[in-house]
Design an enzyme around this catalytic site. Sequence first.
Site, PDB file in Angstrom:
ATOM      1  CG  ASP A  29      -6.974  43.329 -34.435  1.00 18.01           C
ATOM      2  OD1 ASP A  29      -6.630  44.093 -33.502  1.00 18.01           O
ATOM      3  OD2 ASP A  29      -7.318  43.750 -35.548  1.00 18.01           O
ATOM      4  NE  ARG A  73      -8.731  47.915 -33.653  1.00 19.16           N
ATOM      5  CZ  ARG A  73      -7.846  47.870 -32.666  1.00 19.16           C
ATOM      6  NH1 ARG A  73      -7.981  48.665 -31.628  1.00 19.16           N
ATOM      7  NH2 ARG A  73      -6.828  47.025 -32.711  1.00 19.16           N
ATOM      8  CG  ASN A  74     -11.597  44.256 -34.264  1.00 20.44           C
ATOM      9  OD1 ASN A  74     -12.063  44.948 -35.173  1.00 20.44           O
ATOM     10  ND2 ASN A  74     -10.315  43.999 -34.163  1.00 20.44           N
ATOM     11  CG  ASP A 133     -13.192  42.371 -38.009  1.00 16.66           C
ATOM     12  OD1 ASP A 133     -13.559  41.958 -39.118  1.00 16.66           O
ATOM     13  OD2 ASP A 133     -13.389  43.529 -37.627  1.00 16.66           O
TER      14      ASP A 133
END
Length: 459
Positions: free
Chosen positions: A308, A312-313, A326
């Site tokens: 992922d 945003r991570n 994450d």
Amino acid sequence: MNWAPGTQCVAKCDNRKAKPGELLYHKGDILTIVDTSTRKGFYAARHNTTEEEGLINSSNVREREALRVDPGLSLMPWFHGKISGPTAVGKLQPPQDGLFLVRESIRHPGDYVLCVSFSKEVFHYRVIYQDNKLTIDNQQYFYNLIDMIEFYSKTKGSLVTTLVTPRKKQGAKSAEQELSKTGWLLDITKLILGENIGEGEFGAVYRGEYMGQMVAVKTIKCDVTAQAFMQETAVMTKLQHKNLVRLLGVILHKGLHIVTELMTKGNLVNFLRTRGRSVVGPAQLLRFSLDVCEGMEYLESKKLVHRDLAARNVLISDDSVAKVSDFGLAKMDSKETDKAKLPVKWTAPEALKKEKFSTKSDVWSYGVLLWEIFAYGRQPYPKMSLEEVKEKVEAGYRMEAPEDCPPGAYAIMKLCWEQEPRKRPGFSKLREKLEQELSKTSPSSAAGSQEAAKTGLRS
């Protein structure tokens, strides 16, 4: 003992009366080895909380172990799932006051039953699930079973006795004991929770302070999710790198709290969107790209797939370093994928079609992340639906370079988006290419960009 710099240790005793040059610490404190010392049996170390440095006696500390990633590791070793009342009674033999277990109710699906041994009898308490909370007597309400067991272990309330000894499910290992033994269990009384700084898919994230250090606290109240996160936590205990968000430890109190270093400048998407071109120049964008690449190169060396990877991570620290977050959530087992939750715009074609996740599918995602960086946080594949993205990418479509993107950076993106996974470079090769790109930007522009980003970040 021959510990390399960067090794984390747990203090086995107090050193309150430190001699000149020695480090002050208490039993249970976490210390990081900085260097070997000229004094035999001593190391130079840094206190993880106070940041102070000094000498420590190697016989007073033990190495902080990584948690074994073990499916038997359970936050609720006393939870036995769907078993009948008579089976539960059988498991609570021989009788012992305060021996207990929790089972799923067969008669009332969705509810639980707390079974407690007392005075050679077994008492069954129905745990009713209503309004997202659990209760036995409509007086005390709990967010989850962990919370409930914690409460009745201290207070008997409307039970016949306080809960004393959990009857563990066969094969279950207490996560609490393992965390404590390896030095990852933190003390709730030393945590000061501050403001809510974000809502994740699984729970709220708070700013906090732990023994003087600013931290971020991810709170997970749902039992099942907390159990899944236990596996992520076990993975995180193995990872130490300057470009990965650092795990400080775990608190078990009314659910699971994962405590990490605080990244004051938030995630990379918002960081770029709120500052833009006037503050963040091309050299700073390349620095962020390189930071993420180095973090991913380290994950690749550990044979871990992120799955992922997206802007945003990626979080930004106080001194403008980008760190990957994450990671590790069920990533070691490539079979368990919820297709509905896959981030389509970031996921490689072979992962979308055949659920084939690998470092090379992470490389594809990294290419999309580079596009986000050079587009200053814009959403990739602008104005395209998810279905269109799937179809067009499969047919060979690739995004155009973002406005003013250096040609060298766009060339790297295209390498990441090779249709065949084996043709995509690994992260070490990508790092070399980014370092070459960075060396092309003049030293003054690189330094100026870093400085501008810092001032912009503090605004």
